[in-house]
Design an enzyme around this catalytic site. Structure first.
Site, PDB file in Angstrom:
ATOM      1  N   SER A 178       0.846  -1.194   0.000  1.00  0.00           N
ATOM      2  CA  SER A 178       0.000   0.000   0.000  1.00  0.00           C
ATOM      3  C   SER A 178       0.883   1.246   0.000  1.00  0.00           C
ATOM      4  O   SER A 178       1.666   1.436  -0.923  1.00  0.00           O
ATOM      5  CB  SER A 178      -0.946  -0.024   1.208  1.00  0.00           C
ATOM      6  OG  SER A 178      -1.863   1.044   1.153  1.00  0.00           O
ATOM      7  N   THR A 179       0.809   2.071   1.028  1.00  0.00           N
ATOM      8  CA  THR A 179       1.551   3.333   1.057  1.00  0.00           C
ATOM      9  C   THR A 179       3.051   3.096   0.866  1.00  0.00           C
ATOM     10  O   THR A 179       3.666   2.333   1.595  1.00  0.00           O
ATOM     11  CB  THR A 179       1.321   4.057   2.394  1.00  0.00           C
ATOM     12  OG1 THR A 179      -0.073   4.150   2.644  1.00  0.00           O
ATOM     13  CG2 THR A 179       1.932   5.439   2.381  1.00  0.00           C
ATOM     14  N   HIS A 204      -2.709  -1.047  -3.332  1.00  0.00           N
ATOM     15  CA  HIS A 204      -3.844  -0.159  -3.082  1.00  0.00           C
ATOM     16  C   HIS A 204      -3.713   1.088  -3.961  1.00  0.00           C
ATOM     17  O   HIS A 204      -2.793   1.878  -3.781  1.00  0.00           O
ATOM     18  CB  HIS A 204      -3.897   0.256  -1.612  1.00  0.00           C
ATOM     19  CG  HIS A 204      -4.214  -0.889  -0.690  1.00  0.00           C
ATOM     20  ND1 HIS A 204      -3.866  -0.869   0.641  1.00  0.00           N
ATOM     21  CD2 HIS A 204      -4.844  -2.067  -0.905  1.00  0.00           C
ATOM     22  CE1 HIS A 204      -4.271  -2.001   1.211  1.00  0.00           C
ATOM     23  NE2 HIS A 204      -4.861  -2.739   0.287  1.00  0.00           N
ATOM     24  N   MET A 297       0.032   1.155   5.166  1.00  0.00           N
ATOM     25  CA  MET A 297      -0.698   1.526   6.371  1.00  0.00           C
ATOM     26  C   MET A 297      -1.828   0.536   6.611  1.00  0.00           C
ATOM     27  O   MET A 297      -2.436   0.027   5.674  1.00  0.00           O
ATOM     28  CB  MET A 297      -1.272   2.942   6.200  1.00  0.00           C
ATOM     29  CG  MET A 297      -2.083   3.448   7.373  1.00  0.00           C
ATOM     30  SD  MET A 297      -2.666   5.147   7.111  1.00  0.00           S
ATOM     31  CE  MET A 297      -3.807   4.908   5.744  1.00  0.00           C
ATOM     32  N   ASP A 300      -4.426  -4.648   6.116  1.00  0.00           N
ATOM     33  CA  ASP A 300      -4.906  -5.459   4.999  1.00  0.00           C
ATOM     34  C   ASP A 300      -3.813  -6.424   4.568  1.00  0.00           C
ATOM     35  O   ASP A 300      -2.667  -6.028   4.346  1.00  0.00           O
ATOM     36  CB  ASP A 300      -5.314  -4.561   3.830  1.00  0.00           C
ATOM     37  CG  ASP A 300      -6.003  -5.331   2.713  1.00  0.00           C
ATOM     38  OD1 ASP A 300      -6.672  -6.336   3.026  1.00  0.00           O
ATOM     39  OD2 ASP A 300      -5.885  -4.928   1.544  1.00  0.00           O
TER      40      ASP A 300
END
Length: 356
Positions: A178-179, A204, A297, A300
């Site tokens: 993600s991030t 993401h 972050m 997930d």
């Protein structure tokens, strides 16, 4: 504790006002300036440097890409891009991610004020995550497992049931991030040879952005990289990126693996969700899979990685020392689903070794 100091840069007075009001409502955030363009922002930043920058891309006097490159070259600062959800906007925002931006908040062409008001929690969360980012590696308790059940029901993991699940020589690598993941994925995938094991990825990212992200990686990598379509085969030398706005699941057809792309509810606040992909990999590939969870972050993918681990898959998490945000890997490690923890520069080696 000191508040997170934020500068908002946008040529729209409405966007500046709404973002200022939204962030000011958070007790741990202080908006130290709002600026109509990067030149004005740089003047403010010389007086007081922010912890996080929230910026548009298409602006007067200096475009956002040039602004980002200047910041990342001189003093790398966590940056959240607030960009238009259009094909043109997506292409430009991909340049911003490549230049070092950490997150994307998309805004529509019409109804921007209402959208930003409705998306206030997302903007605040993105700023908080950015403030915790480890910019040294940016280059030019878990919630109950319930949400994933709405997309893919839990079953006995492959490896605890019939051995027929493993009667294939095909292998698959599943990656979730993600991030900070766009830069991390580029760092990993560009190191892999053309004949590497087939890879499925959930990053993401909003709808419209994943196709351009895949195109960019495809231009840089020896492997073929593309946005996944329903029914695509998982083949050596191919990387399939889950499309924004839809979940991606692994399926088995005879001795071959392929992906299913489908709609469904948001899982862990994301669609696509890493948990959805990892659970499907656990169920259909079992010990024929390698699971990798990288910077991001939230949590997930942590539950899905535990299911992969229980099914006999090899599981790897990115080490905190190289994560931009040590959220998803941290939770996966705490849950006991990770067999090995390695820094970013060794993840490609793990994939190559697994393929052998």
């Amino acid at each position: 504790m000191a508040k997170i100091k934020v500068i908002v840069v946008d040529d729209s007075a409405v966007v500046r006002q709404v973002n200022r009001e939204t962030l000011a409502r958070a007790s741990d955030i202080e908006v130290i300036a709002v600026c109509p363009d990067p030149v004005a922002a740089l003047e403010k930043m010389r007086q007081q440097w922010p912890d996080v920058i929230v910026t548009d891309i298409e602006m007067p006097r200096m475009d956002g890409i040039a602004f980002l490159k200047k910041i990342m070259a001189e003093r790398p600062t966590p940056t959240v891009v607030c960009s238009s959800l259009t094909q043109e906007g997506a292409a430009t925002t991909m340049e911003a991610l490549a230049a070092g931006a950490l997150a994307i908040i998309t805004k529509p062409a019409l109804g921007v004020k209402q959208f930003l008001q409705d998306a206030g929690n997302d903007i605040v969360a993105a700023v908080r995550a950015a403030a915790r980012a480890n910019m040294g590696h940016v280059r030019t308790q878990a919630r109950p497992r319930l949400a994933v059940d709405a997309v893919l029901a839990a079953k006995n993991p492959a490896g605890t049931g019939s051995s027929a699940m493993h009667d294939t020589t095909d292998k698959v690598v599943a990656i979730g991030t993600s991030t900070g993941g766009t830069q991390a994925l580029e760092a990993v995938l560009t190191q892999l040879p053309r004949t590497s094991t087939g890879i499925v990825v959930v990053q993401h990212m909003p709808e419209k952005f994943t196709a351009l992200f895949a195109q960019r990686l495809n231009s840089l990598c020896a492997m073929e990289v593309r946005e996944a379509q329903d029914g695509d085969r998982v083949l050596p030398g191919r990387v399939l990126i889950a499309p924004g706005g839809r979940h991606m699941l692994l399926q088995r057809s005879g001795a071959q693996y392929l992906v299913q792309v489908r709609d469904g509810p948001v899982v862990n606040r994301h669609k696509p969700s890493v948990d959805v992909l990892f659970r499907s990999v656990a169920q259909v590939a079992g010990r024929n899979a390698l699971g990798i969870i990288m910077t991001g972050m939230g949590d997930d993918g942590a539950h899905g990685m535990k299911e992969m681990h229980n099914a006999g898959a090899l599981t790897v998490a990115e080490d905190e020392s190289t994560c931009v945000v040590f959220g998803m890997p941290k939770v996966a490690i705490e849950m006991g689903g990770v067999a090995k923890v390695v820094p970013l520069d060794r993840i490609a080696q793990e994939i190559i070794a697994y393929g052998r």
